[in-house]
Motif scaffolding. Structure first.
Motif, mmCIF file in Angstrom:
data_model
loop_
_atom_site.group_PDB
_atom_site.id
_atom_site.type_symbol
_atom_site.label_atom_id
_atom_site.label_comp_id
_atom_site.label_asym_id
_atom_site.label_seq_id
_atom_site.Cartn_x
_atom_site.Cartn_y
_atom_site.Cartn_z
ATOM 1 N N ARG A 30 -33.020 28.851 -7.033
ATOM 2 C CA ARG A 30 -31.993 29.157 -8.019
ATOM 3 C C ARG A 30 -30.635 29.465 -7.382
ATOM 4 O O ARG A 30 -29.608 28.895 -7.775
ATOM 5 N N ALA A 31 -30.609 30.361 -6.418
ATOM 6 C CA ALA A 31 -29.334 30.789 -5.831
ATOM 7 C C ALA A 31 -28.586 29.615 -5.201
ATOM 8 O O ALA A 31 -27.358 29.501 -5.346
ATOM 9 N N HIS A 32 -29.305 28.725 -4.524
ATOM 10 C CA HIS A 32 -28.652 27.589 -3.879
ATOM 11 C C HIS A 32 -28.139 26.589 -4.918
ATOM 12 O O HIS A 32 -27.032 26.046 -4.774
ATOM 13 N N ILE A 33 -28.912 26.373 -5.965
ATOM 14 C CA ILE A 33 -28.484 25.464 -7.042
ATOM 15 C C ILE A 33 -27.184 25.976 -7.661
ATOM 16 O O ILE A 33 -26.223 25.232 -7.835
ATOM 17 N N TYR A 34 -27.138 27.261 -7.974
ATOM 18 C CA TYR A 34 -25.938 27.821 -8.586
ATOM 19 C C TYR A 34 -24.758 27.833 -7.620
ATOM 20 O O TYR A 34 -23.608 27.645 -8.030
ATOM 21 N N SER A 35 -25.025 28.025 -6.349
ATOM 22 C CA SER A 35 -23.968 27.960 -5.349
ATOM 23 C C SER A 35 -23.376 26.552 -5.277
ATOM 24 O O SER A 35 -22.151 26.385 -5.247
ATOM 25 N N LEU A 36 -24.241 25.548 -5.265
ATOM 26 C CA LEU A 36 -23.769 24.158 -5.254
ATOM 27 C C LEU A 36 -22.995 23.832 -6.530
ATOM 28 O O LEU A 36 -21.972 23.127 -6.483
ATOM 29 N N MET A 37 -23.457 24.326 -7.676
ATOM 30 C CA MET A 37 -22.738 24.103 -8.931
ATOM 31 C C MET A 37 -21.332 24.695 -8.853
ATOM 32 O O MET A 37 -20.363 24.059 -9.271
ATOM 33 N N LYS A 38 -21.238 25.893 -8.315
ATOM 34 C CA LYS A 38 -19.943 26.571 -8.202
ATOM 35 C C LYS A 38 -18.984 25.779 -7.317
ATOM 36 O O LYS A 38 -17.780 25.728 -7.581
ATOM 37 N N GLU A 39 -19.512 25.137 -6.274
ATOM 38 C CA GLU A 39 -18.707 24.327 -5.366
ATOM 39 C C GLU A 39 -18.416 22.933 -5.928
ATOM 40 O O GLU A 39 -17.698 22.152 -5.312
ATOM 41 N N GLY A 40 -19.008 22.589 -7.069
ATOM 42 C CA GLY A 40 -18.813 21.272 -7.660
ATOM 43 C C GLY A 40 -19.642 20.189 -7.001
ATOM 44 O O GLY A 40 -19.340 19.004 -7.123
#
Length: 72
Positions: A30-40
């Motif tokens: 979850r944390a990595h997915i949301y981090s990647l989403m935040k970075e576009g």
């Protein structure tokens, strides 16, 4: 008159994938997915309700395919 369809690719079905299924398909938590989403760098989640999100299956499959092409 019969309709003609192109046989080059099977029709892609759009489904909503919940987080557990996205994690299983990508291998990311979850944390990595949301981090990647935040970075576009990952498809954005779709708001399904107050406490529920999901992802378009076609966007996730395309994202995975693009990553595989980059490795080739």
């Amino acid at each position: 008159m019969p309709s003609q369809t192109t046989a080059t690719a099977a029709p892609t079905e759009h489904r909503i994938l919940r987080r557990a299924e996205v994690e299983a398909k990508t291998g990311f938590k979850r944390a990595h997915i949301y981090s990647l989403m935040k970075e576009g760098k990952f498809p954005k989640a779709l708001r399904l309700g107050v406490r529920a999100v999901g992802w378009d299956s076609v966007e996730i499959e395309r994202w995975i395919a693009d990553r595989l092409k980059e490795r080739a």
